[in-house]
Design an enzyme around this catalytic site. Structure first.
Site, PDB file in Angstrom:
ATOM      1  CE  LYS A 285      -4.180  -2.064   1.879  1.00 25.59           C
ATOM      2  NZ  LYS A 285      -5.102  -2.174   3.026  1.00 25.59           N
TER       3      LYS A 285
ATOM      4  NE  ARG B 110      -7.037  -8.337   1.440  1.00 23.91           N
ATOM      5  CZ  ARG B 110      -6.649  -7.595   0.415  1.00 23.91           C
ATOM      6  NH1 ARG B 110      -5.671  -6.728   0.550  1.00 23.91           N
ATOM      7  NH2 ARG B 110      -7.259  -7.711  -0.763  1.00 23.91           N
TER       8      ARG B 110
HETATM    9  C1  8Y4 Z   1      -1.153  -1.656  -3.684  1.00 24.80           C
HETATM   10  C2  8Y4 Z   1      -1.603  -2.885  -3.293  1.00 24.80           C
HETATM   11  C3  8Y4 Z   1      -1.895  -0.533  -3.415  1.00 24.80           C
HETATM   12  C4  8Y4 Z   1      -2.796  -2.997  -2.637  1.00 24.80           C
HETATM   13  C5  8Y4 Z   1      -3.112  -0.659  -2.770  1.00 24.80           C
HETATM   14  C6  8Y4 Z   1      -3.566  -1.875  -2.391  1.00 24.80           C
HETATM   15  C7  8Y4 Z   1      -7.722  -4.628   2.857  1.00 24.80           C
HETATM   16  C8  8Y4 Z   1      -8.767  -5.496   2.518  1.00 24.80           C
HETATM   17  C9  8Y4 Z   1      -8.036  -4.509   0.745  1.00 24.80           C
HETATM   18  C10 8Y4 Z   1      -7.328  -4.527   4.218  1.00 24.80           C
HETATM   19  C11 8Y4 Z   1      -9.055  -6.133   4.692  1.00 24.80           C
HETATM   20  C12 8Y4 Z   1      -5.427  -3.001  -1.291  1.00 24.80           C
HETATM   21  C13 8Y4 Z   1      -9.947  -6.128   0.415  1.00 24.80           C
HETATM   22  C14 8Y4 Z   1      -6.811  -2.676  -0.929  1.00 24.80           C
HETATM   23  N1  8Y4 Z   1      -7.264  -4.034   1.721  1.00 24.80           N
HETATM   24  N2  8Y4 Z   1      -9.427  -6.246   3.415  1.00 24.80           N
HETATM   25  N3  8Y4 Z   1      -8.946  -5.410   1.186  1.00 24.80           N
HETATM   26  N4  8Y4 Z   1      -8.037  -5.301   5.095  1.00 24.80           N
HETATM   27  N5  8Y4 Z   1      -9.694  -6.853   5.632  1.00 24.80           N
HETATM   28  N6  8Y4 Z   1      -4.804  -1.943  -1.805  1.00 24.80           N
HETATM   29  O1  8Y4 Z   1      -6.443  -3.779   4.626  1.00 24.80           O
HETATM   30  O2  8Y4 Z   1      -4.954  -4.093  -1.157  1.00 24.80           O
HETATM   31  S1  8Y4 Z   1      -7.933  -4.060  -0.934  1.00 24.80           S
END
Ligand code: 8Y4
Length: 268
Positions: free
Chosen positions: A212, A246
């Site tokens: 992230k 996660r």
């Molecule tokens: C790069 C990689 C930039 C990933 C942004 C992202 C969470 C989640 C997501 C979390 C729970 C993501 C579905 C967002 N994040 N579920 N989901 N907790 N429980 N962004 O932090 O991965 S998706």
């Protein structure tokens, strides 16, 4: 007290704009390959999502979401003995996914959507309630809190109460501060540094920080170069008591967690 090592949840996006692993996992065969890889790397849980929850991402219809995730869940369940988390906010997807073999619900809206509380109550699986301020379209515009930890704890208290009224046992709940979901960079760091302030409510914690922006901002690198920063952040969360991480980089996280667990077991 018995020591329970944290579990690793591997991300398995089934969306055409699945950015972080550079793939398009539409067909069940692709989902099976990705599942086999994540399981081989040591994932305890696969988090299967058919709707992108990135800031600004487009919404997906119920039919589209179901057609992405249900065949994938069935295909994976029939081949592997692995826990499957359904990443959805839609009641009908929760119901169908659990019927198809999902063993956990992961809802970034924390069961606030129409029918989600009762759909989840009809199942017996664990449920992750994530904190988010605003909605994915606008949540990063101007996140505002009087007191970050007070407000997140108040949110969790309200959602736990709503679950209990709906007949969902508190024992089934997992809480998640929602890193990147309506928080400034500093607020994300404050949350990651003070997870114990979210633990007194009782339920176990899930933390998703993998790749992230908070990591990108700290290491100053694009998404494809955030692995080590993500693993370290995940391990520091585990050290503070997070129960589920996660992650995208399962193999690396599993090794790092093994070191973390070995030290944790000798703490006194
Ligand atoms: C790069 C990689 C930039 C990933 C942004 C992202 C969470 C989640 C997501 C979390 C729970 C993501 C579905 C967002 N994040 N579920 N989901 N907790 N429980 N962004 O932090 O991965 S998706």
């Amino acid at each position: 007290m018995e020591i329970v090592p944290p579990k690793v949840m591997g991300v398995l996006n089934i969306t055409p704009d699945s950015f972080s692993d550079g793939g398009f996992y539409f067909e069940p065969e692709k989902a099976i390959d990705r599942a086999a890889s994540l399981i081989g790397q040591g994932a305890d849980i696969l988090d299967i999502g058919g709707e992108s929850t990135r800031p600004g991402a487009a919404a997906v219809s119920l039919e589209e979401e179901l057609s992405r995730v249900i065949p994938a869940i069935k295909a994976i369940r029939s081949r592997f003995d692995v826990d499957i988390s359904i990443d959805t906010s839609k009641a009908a997807v929760m119901t169908d996914a659990v019927n198809a073999g999902a063993t956990m619900i992961n809802d970034v809206y924390a069961l606030r959507n129409e029918g989600a509380l009762s759909a989840a109550a009809e199942t017996t699986v664990p449920i992750c309630l994530m904190h988010m301020q605003g909605t994915p379209e606008t949540m990063q515009d101007a996140p505002q809190y009087k007191n970050l930890f007070d407000e997140i704890n108040a949110f969790f208290r309200e959602r736990i109460a709503a679950c209990e009224i709906a007949g969902i046992d508190k024992e089934r709940l997992i809480l998640d501060p929602g890193i990147g979901f309506g928080k400034t960079h500093q607020q994300n760091v404050q949350l990651l540094a003070n997870l114990e302030q979210l633990k007194w409510l009782g339920p176990q914690l899930l933390v998703g920080v993998s790749r992230k922006s908070v990591i990108g901002n700290i290491v100053g690198k694009p998404v494809e170069e955030r692995m080590i920063g993500s693993v370290v952040a995940g391990i520091l969360a585990a050290w503070q008591g997070a129960s589920i991480l996660r992650v995208h980089d399962v193999k690396e996280t599993v090794d790092a967690l093994a070191v973390c667990n070995a030290l944790m077991a000798e703490r006194r």
